[in-house]
Design a protein around this motif. Structure first.
Motif, PDB file in Angstrom:
ATOM      1  N   UNK A 169       0.822  -1.206   0.000  1.00 10.41           N
ATOM      2  CA  UNK A 169       0.000   0.000   0.000  1.00 10.41           C
ATOM      3  C   UNK A 169       0.857   1.257   0.000  1.00 10.41           C
ATOM      4  N   UNK A 170       1.870   1.291   0.858  1.00  7.88           N
ATOM      5  CA  UNK A 170       2.740   2.459   0.947  1.00  7.88           C
ATOM      6  C   UNK A 170       3.505   2.656  -0.354  1.00  7.88           C
ATOM      7  N   UNK A 171       4.029   1.576  -0.925  1.00 13.11           N
ATOM      8  CA  UNK A 171       4.777   1.668  -2.179  1.00 13.11           C
ATOM      9  C   UNK A 171       3.878   2.147  -3.310  1.00 13.11           C
ATOM     10  N   UNK A 172       2.660   1.646  -3.364  1.00 13.83           N
ATOM     11  CA  UNK A 172       1.721   2.052  -4.417  1.00 13.83           C
ATOM     12  C   UNK A 172       1.373   3.525  -4.288  1.00 13.83           C
ATOM     13  N   UNK A 207       9.288   1.901  -4.523  1.00 19.43           N
ATOM     14  CA  UNK A 207       9.371   0.839  -3.510  1.00 19.43           C
ATOM     15  C   UNK A 207       9.746   1.373  -2.128  1.00 19.43           C
ATOM     16  N   UNK A 208       9.053   0.874  -1.109  1.00 17.51           N
ATOM     17  CA  UNK A 208       9.328   1.226   0.283  1.00 17.51           C
ATOM     18  C   UNK A 208       9.347  -0.066   1.093  1.00 17.51           C
ATOM     19  N   UNK A 246      10.813   5.360  13.519  1.00 21.04           N
ATOM     20  CA  UNK A 246      10.658   4.326  12.495  1.00 21.04           C
ATOM     21  C   UNK A 246      11.809   4.443  11.509  1.00 21.04           C
ATOM     22  N   UNK A 247      12.036   3.362  10.786  1.00 21.29           N
ATOM     23  CA  UNK A 247      13.042   3.357   9.740  1.00 21.29           C
ATOM     24  C   UNK A 247      12.457   2.619   8.540  1.00 21.29           C
ATOM     25  N   UNK A 248      12.622   3.213   7.382  1.00 18.94           N
ATOM     26  CA  UNK A 248      12.221   2.552   6.149  1.00 18.94           C
ATOM     27  C   UNK A 248      13.382   2.634   5.168  1.00 18.94           C
ATOM     28  N   UNK A 249      13.389   1.709   4.226  1.00 14.35           N
ATOM     29  CA  UNK A 249      14.321   1.769   3.104  1.00 14.35           C
ATOM     30  C   UNK A 249      13.468   2.161   1.914  1.00 14.35           C
ATOM     31  N   UNK A 250      13.808   3.278   1.326  1.00 14.45           N
ATOM     32  CA  UNK A 250      13.020   3.772   0.198  1.00 14.45           C
ATOM     33  C   UNK A 250      13.869   3.864  -1.042  1.00 14.45           C
ATOM     34  N   UNK A 251      13.211   4.001  -2.148  1.00 17.03           N
ATOM     35  CA  UNK A 251      13.928   4.125  -3.400  1.00 17.03           C
ATOM     36  C   UNK A 251      13.197   5.031  -4.349  1.00 17.03           C
ATOM     37  N   UNK A 252      13.954   5.608  -5.230  1.00 21.17           N
ATOM     38  CA  UNK A 252      13.388   6.393  -6.321  1.00 21.17           C
ATOM     39  C   UNK A 252      13.797   5.710  -7.615  1.00 21.17           C
TER      40      UNK A 252
END
Length: 164
Positions: free
Chosen positions: A52-55, A60-61, A72-78
């Motif tokens: 849901x978050x990635x969409x 991508x998250x 919190x920690x997330x790995x995100x991308x562009x």
């Protein structure tokens, strides 16, 4: 234990003081170690993206699943060439760039970044990000105090044009 005039509530097998605003001066911190459910999240990216978050973000998250109530920690991308929507939130964010190069616009200031740089995004500042490469993705760690504000009921996120 210090005696107070506060009412007591039964919690399990012990009685705990129940304070109201008139008892504010009687409250004292009593730290207690509470064993968390787990201390490690192995192979974060192999667990898959948060759909849901990635969409919603259109990139991508990966959530780091640890039991912190404050950060919190997330790995995100562009994706190559990707420009995110302008958005803002009540929580602070610190990005640490793992791969790639791009820029982040915070209000009316644009800062360029590359792998090894850290970027600060203040609370409630309009911002967006762009990957400057047309062929390589960018990847970052995002650390936020969102859980702390969620637990207080004051975490908000707003997407420009969608939530106004």
């Amino acid at each position: 234990m210090t005696k107070t005039n506060a009412k007591t509530e039964q919690t399990g097998n012990t009685e705990q003081p129940s304070f109201s605003s008139k008892d504010f001066h009687k409250t004292f911190a009593r730290p207690v170690y509470v064993k968390p459910s787990h201390l490690i999240h192995k192979n974060v990216e192999q667990a898959g993206t948060h759909q849901q978050f990635s969409t919603e973000r259109k990139h991508p998250v990966f959530f780091v699943d640890l039991p912190s109530k404050n950060v919190s920690m997330t790995i995100g991308g562009l994706l190559p060439g990707q420009l995110t929507n302008r958005h803002r939130h009540t929580y602070e964010t610190v990005l640490y760039v793992l791969e790639g190069k791009g820029w982040t616009e915070v209000e009316d200031e644009r800062v360029e970044w590359k792998a090894g740089d850290a970027v600060y995004i203040p609370s409630w500042a309009w911002h967006r990000h762009q990957n400057l490469s047309d062929s390589e993705p960018a990847k970052y760690l995002a650390c936020e105090n969102a859980p702390q504000l969620q637990n207080l009921g004051v975490a908000l996120r707003e997407e420009e044009g969608r939530d106004l």
